[in-house]
Design a protein around this motif. Structure first.
Motif, PDB file in Angstrom:
ATOM      1  N   VAL A 115       0.832  -1.207   0.000  1.00 64.16           N
ATOM      2  CA  VAL A 115       0.000   0.000   0.000  1.00 64.16           C
ATOM      3  C   VAL A 115       0.866   1.256   0.000  1.00 64.16           C
ATOM      4  CG1 VAL A 115      -1.557   1.394   1.447  1.00 64.16           C
ATOM      5  CG2 VAL A 115      -2.056  -1.012   1.039  1.00 64.16           C
ATOM      6  N   ILE A 116       1.919   1.262   0.807  1.00 64.05           N
ATOM      7  CA  ILE A 116       2.720   2.480   1.003  1.00 64.05           C
ATOM      8  C   ILE A 116       3.818   2.648  -0.039  1.00 64.05           C
ATOM      9  CG2 ILE A 116       4.268   3.667   2.614  1.00 64.05           C
ATOM     10  CD1 ILE A 116       2.563   2.429   4.872  1.00 64.05           C
ATOM     11  N   SER A 117       4.467   1.564  -0.449  1.00 68.38           N
ATOM     12  CA  SER A 117       5.645   1.678  -1.316  1.00 68.38           C
ATOM     13  C   SER A 117       5.407   2.425  -2.628  1.00 68.38           C
ATOM     14  CB  SER A 117       6.284   0.320  -1.563  1.00 68.38           C
ATOM     15  OG  SER A 117       5.412  -0.520  -2.267  1.00 68.38           O
ATOM     16  N   PRO A 118       4.275   2.289  -3.309  1.00 67.17           N
ATOM     17  CA  PRO A 118       4.115   3.024  -4.569  1.00 67.17           C
ATOM     18  C   PRO A 118       4.229   4.545  -4.410  1.00 67.17           C
ATOM     19  CG  PRO A 118       2.408   1.363  -4.377  1.00 67.17           C
ATOM     20  CD  PRO A 118       3.130   1.402  -3.072  1.00 67.17           C
ATOM     21  N   TYR A 119       3.847   5.046  -3.231  1.00 65.87           N
ATOM     22  CA  TYR A 119       3.923   6.493  -3.001  1.00 65.87           C
ATOM     23  C   TYR A 119       5.368   6.956  -2.815  1.00 65.87           C
ATOM     24  CZ  TYR A 119      -1.056   5.945  -2.491  1.00 65.87           C
ATOM     25  OH  TYR A 119      -2.364   5.630  -2.718  1.00 65.87           O
ATOM     26  N   LEU A 120       6.201   6.093  -2.260  1.00 70.76           N
ATOM     27  CA  LEU A 120       7.591   6.476  -2.013  1.00 70.76           C
ATOM     28  C   LEU A 120       8.378   6.630  -3.307  1.00 70.76           C
ATOM     29  CD1 LEU A 120       8.468   4.339   1.125  1.00 70.76           C
ATOM     30  CD2 LEU A 120       7.706   6.711   1.021  1.00 70.76           C
ATOM     31  N   PHE A 121       7.951   5.939  -4.358  1.00 74.53           N
ATOM     32  CA  PHE A 121       8.670   6.006  -5.626  1.00 74.53           C
ATOM     33  C   PHE A 121       8.581   7.386  -6.274  1.00 74.53           C
ATOM     34  CE2 PHE A 121       7.827   1.295  -5.584  1.00 74.53           C
ATOM     35  CZ  PHE A 121       9.141   0.965  -5.279  1.00 74.53           C
ATOM     36  N   HIS A 122       7.752   8.251  -5.743  1.00 72.69           N
ATOM     37  CA  HIS A 122       7.632   9.615  -6.272  1.00 72.69           C
ATOM     38  C   HIS A 122       8.717  10.537  -5.718  1.00 72.69           C
ATOM     39  CE1 HIS A 122       3.760   9.011  -8.289  1.00 72.69           C
ATOM     40  NE2 HIS A 122       3.490   8.184  -7.290  1.00 72.69           N
ATOM     41  N   PHE A 123       9.559  10.010  -4.831  1.00 74.87           N
ATOM     42  CA  PHE A 123      10.580  10.820  -4.178  1.00 74.87           C
ATOM     43  C   PHE A 123      11.952  10.179  -4.368  1.00 74.87           C
ATOM     44  CE2 PHE A 123       6.585  11.157  -1.887  1.00 74.87           C
ATOM     45  CZ  PHE A 123       6.383  12.534  -1.846  1.00 74.87           C
ATOM     46  N   GLU A 124      12.976  11.024  -4.316  1.00 77.92           N
ATOM     47  CA  GLU A 124      14.348  10.511  -4.369  1.00 77.92           C
ATOM     48  C   GLU A 124      14.707   9.922  -3.010  1.00 77.92           C
ATOM     49  OE1 GLU A 124      17.087  13.441  -5.901  1.00 77.92           O
ATOM     50  OE2 GLU A 124      15.643  14.082  -7.421  1.00 77.92           O
ATOM     51  N   ASP A 125      15.614   8.946  -3.035  1.00 82.36           N
ATOM     52  CA  ASP A 125      15.982   8.233  -1.809  1.00 82.36           C
ATOM     53  C   ASP A 125      16.406   9.176  -0.684  1.00 82.36           C
ATOM     54  OD1 ASP A 125      15.414   5.921  -3.136  1.00 82.36           O
ATOM     55  OD2 ASP A 125      17.474   5.188  -3.223  1.00 82.36           O
ATOM     56  N   HIS A 126      17.231  10.178  -1.003  1.00 86.47           N
ATOM     57  CA  HIS A 126      17.718  11.066   0.062  1.00 86.47           C
ATOM     58  C   HIS A 126      16.572  11.879   0.671  1.00 86.47           C
ATOM     59  CE1 HIS A 126      17.926  13.877  -3.374  1.00 86.47           C
ATOM     60  NE2 HIS A 126      17.794  14.833  -2.467  1.00 86.47           N
ATOM     61  N   ASN A 127      15.543  12.207  -0.114  1.00 83.94           N
ATOM     62  CA  ASN A 127      14.393  12.929   0.435  1.00 83.94           C
ATOM     63  C   ASN A 127      13.537  12.019   1.316  1.00 83.94           C
ATOM     64  OD1 ASN A 127      14.960  15.446  -0.685  1.00 83.94           O
ATOM     65  ND2 ASN A 127      13.917  14.932  -2.594  1.00 83.94           N
ATOM     66  N   ILE A 128      13.411  10.760   0.925  1.00 86.06           N
ATOM     67  CA  ILE A 128      12.681   9.799   1.754  1.00 86.06           C
ATOM     68  C   ILE A 128      13.397   9.635   3.091  1.00 86.06           C
ATOM     69  CG2 ILE A 128      11.940   7.389   1.989  1.00 86.06           C
ATOM     70  CD1 ILE A 128      11.726   7.356  -1.119  1.00 86.06           C
ATOM     71  N   GLU A 129      14.708   9.451   3.028  1.00 81.57           N
ATOM     72  CA  GLU A 129      15.503   9.282   4.253  1.00 81.57           C
ATOM     73  C   GLU A 129      15.384  10.513   5.152  1.00 81.57           C
ATOM     74  OE1 GLU A 129      17.668   7.693   7.182  1.00 81.57           O
ATOM     75  OE2 GLU A 129      17.111   6.581   5.381  1.00 81.57           O
ATOM     76  N   LEU A 130      15.464  11.702   4.574  1.00 79.85           N
ATOM     77  CA  LEU A 130      15.345  12.934   5.351  1.00 79.85           C
ATOM     78  C   LEU A 130      13.959  13.024   5.995  1.00 79.85           C
ATOM     79  CD1 LEU A 130      16.518  15.643   6.260  1.00 79.85           C
ATOM     80  CD2 LEU A 130      15.692  16.626   4.104  1.00 79.85           C
ATOM     81  N   PHE A 131      12.922  12.750   5.220  1.00 80.50           N
ATOM     82  CA  PHE A 131      11.556  12.805   5.746  1.00 80.50           C
ATOM     83  C   PHE A 131      11.376  11.829   6.903  1.00 80.50           C
ATOM     84  CE2 PHE A 131       7.320  10.816   5.715  1.00 80.50           C
ATOM     85  CZ  PHE A 131       6.581  11.892   6.168  1.00 80.50           C
TER      86      PHE A 131
END
Length: 150
Positions: A115-131
């Protein structure tokens, strides 16, 4: 600064409400009748503890013990968890998942990831990690202060 803080808080609350409502609705859809989101959260917490107690769960979720007891009773009746009394202190009760509970939890965990993973693909890895890092810090601050702003 006050104007900025007010705007940040409003933006945070607005985004938080949309995200949590949408995720909870999607999780309810995939979990179906077998598991509520609260029950999933409790199984998740139990799986992360070697000796889990209802007191730990109540503190972790920031709800009263009666609310936790109701969830635990339903999970116990469904055969997903078991209660074990401490041999040295019979008042102490530990909660563990049964094989069935672990199976339900693992399946639900995979469904949650889907459910959650498809939304994360809209962001770069470093932005996901920062968030995630910032969100974890917020969670830590809220747990550390017991919900009080200091």
């Amino acid at each position: 600064m006050k104007k900025d803080a007010d705007e940040w808080i409003n933006r945070y609350v607005d985004a938080y409400m949309v995200v949590t409502r949408q995720i909870n609705a999607r999780l309810r859809d995939i979990f179906g009748e077998g598991l509520t989101t609260d029950q999933f959260l409790i199984l998740r917490l139990i799986s992360g503890q070697e000796r889990c107690t209802s007191t730990y769960l109540a503190e972790a979720v920031a709800v009263g013990k009666s609310s936790i007891t109701a969830i635990i009773n339903r999970l116990d009746e469904a055969g997903m968890i078991q209660r074990t009394r401490d041999e040295n202190d019979r008042r102490q009760v530990y909660l563990t998942m049964t094989e069935y509970g672990e199976s339900v939890y693992k399946t639900s965990e995979m469904q949650m990831q889907q459910v959650i993973s498809p939304y994360l693909f809209h962001f770069e890895d470093h932005n996901i990690e920062l968030f995630i890092t910032m969100f974890e810090k917020l969670a830590f601050l809220m747990q550390d202060t017991g919900g009080r702003s200091n």
